[in-house]
Scaffold this active site. Structure first.
Site, PDB file in Angstrom:
ATOM      1  N   CYS A   1       7.592  -1.004  14.879  1.00 26.44           N
ATOM      2  CA  CYS A   1       8.144   0.056  14.262  1.00 26.44           C
ATOM      3  C   CYS A   1       8.771   1.573  15.558  1.00 26.44           C
ATOM      4  O   CYS A   1       9.383   0.530  16.286  1.00 26.44           O
ATOM      5  CB  CYS A   1       7.123   0.544  13.256  1.00 26.44           C
ATOM      6  SG  CYS A   1       5.576   0.866  13.998  1.00 26.44           S
ATOM      7  N   CYS A  28      12.785   1.004  11.795  1.00 22.03           N
ATOM      8  CA  CYS A  28      12.701   1.587  12.453  1.00 22.03           C
ATOM      9  C   CYS A  28      14.699   1.926  12.521  1.00 22.03           C
ATOM     10  O   CYS A  28      15.059   2.727  13.460  1.00 22.03           O
ATOM     11  CB  CYS A  28      12.801   0.468  13.996  1.00 22.03           C
ATOM     12  SG  CYS A  28      13.115  -1.514  13.735  1.00 22.03           S
ATOM     13  N   CYS A  76      16.403  -0.477  16.368  1.00 19.90           N
ATOM     14  CA  CYS A  76      16.092  -1.573  16.490  1.00 19.90           C
ATOM     15  C   CYS A  76      17.146  -3.040  16.675  1.00 19.90           C
ATOM     16  O   CYS A  76      17.860  -2.893  15.893  1.00 19.90           O
ATOM     17  CB  CYS A  76      15.224  -2.140  15.585  1.00 19.90           C
ATOM     18  SG  CYS A  76      13.317  -2.028  15.669  1.00 19.90           S
TER      19      CYS A  76
END
Length: 151
Positions: A12, A86, A90
């Site tokens: 996250c 995220c 990410c």
């Protein structure tokens, strides 16, 4: 999946709440059957205190955990990469199984708001363990049935 035990990376943004709870549950429920990692694209300084309290209520102590930065090494060493809010921060690594768990962000909320998120994560982790165990179950030899002629 690798030839060794499966590995899971929870990601996250701040690695202070959702990913820490998920890693704690997987470690607690799967034991040493799975390698567990967690990281964040922009890690906080500490784990969310409401998360620590909520996890302590279910017997999981995260007080020794610290938020960690997401590295290529952690991602490349993982079979599963589970993202939690995220978004585009990410990175995507080829050859990995990705799951995106849409969970409320508990940042800035009290333990009362964290509890239902914690419980949802626990359910997701139990499903993940079932998937991992099923994929890693040894193949059984074919069953042979002998005919009998007893009358």
């Amino acid at each position: 999946m690798s030839d060794t035990k499966p590995s899971v990376l929870f990601v996250c943004i701040h690695n202070a709440s959702r990913s820490q709870m998920a890693a704690g549950f997987l470690t607690h429920l799967a034991g040493d059957r799975v390698t567990v990692r967690s990281a964040g694209s922009a890690p906080a300084d500490t784990v969310n205190p409401a998360v620590l309290e909520a996890m302590n209520e279910v017997g999981i102590d995260l007080s020794a955990e610290t938020p960690k930065i997401l590295t290529d090494e952690a991602a490349l060493a993982s079979d599963y990469i589970i993202t939690m809010g995220c978004g585009d921060t990410c990175p995507v690594y080829p050859g990995k199984k990705y799951l995106d768990w849409v969970l409320t962000d508990p940042a800035g909320q009290g333990v009362e708001a964290v509890r239902p998120i914690r419980d949802e994560i626990e359910g997701l982790i139990k499903g993940l363990i079932n998937e991992i165990d099923t994929k890693n179950a040894p193949l059984l030899p074919p069953l042979t049935i002998e005919a009998t002629t007893d009358l």
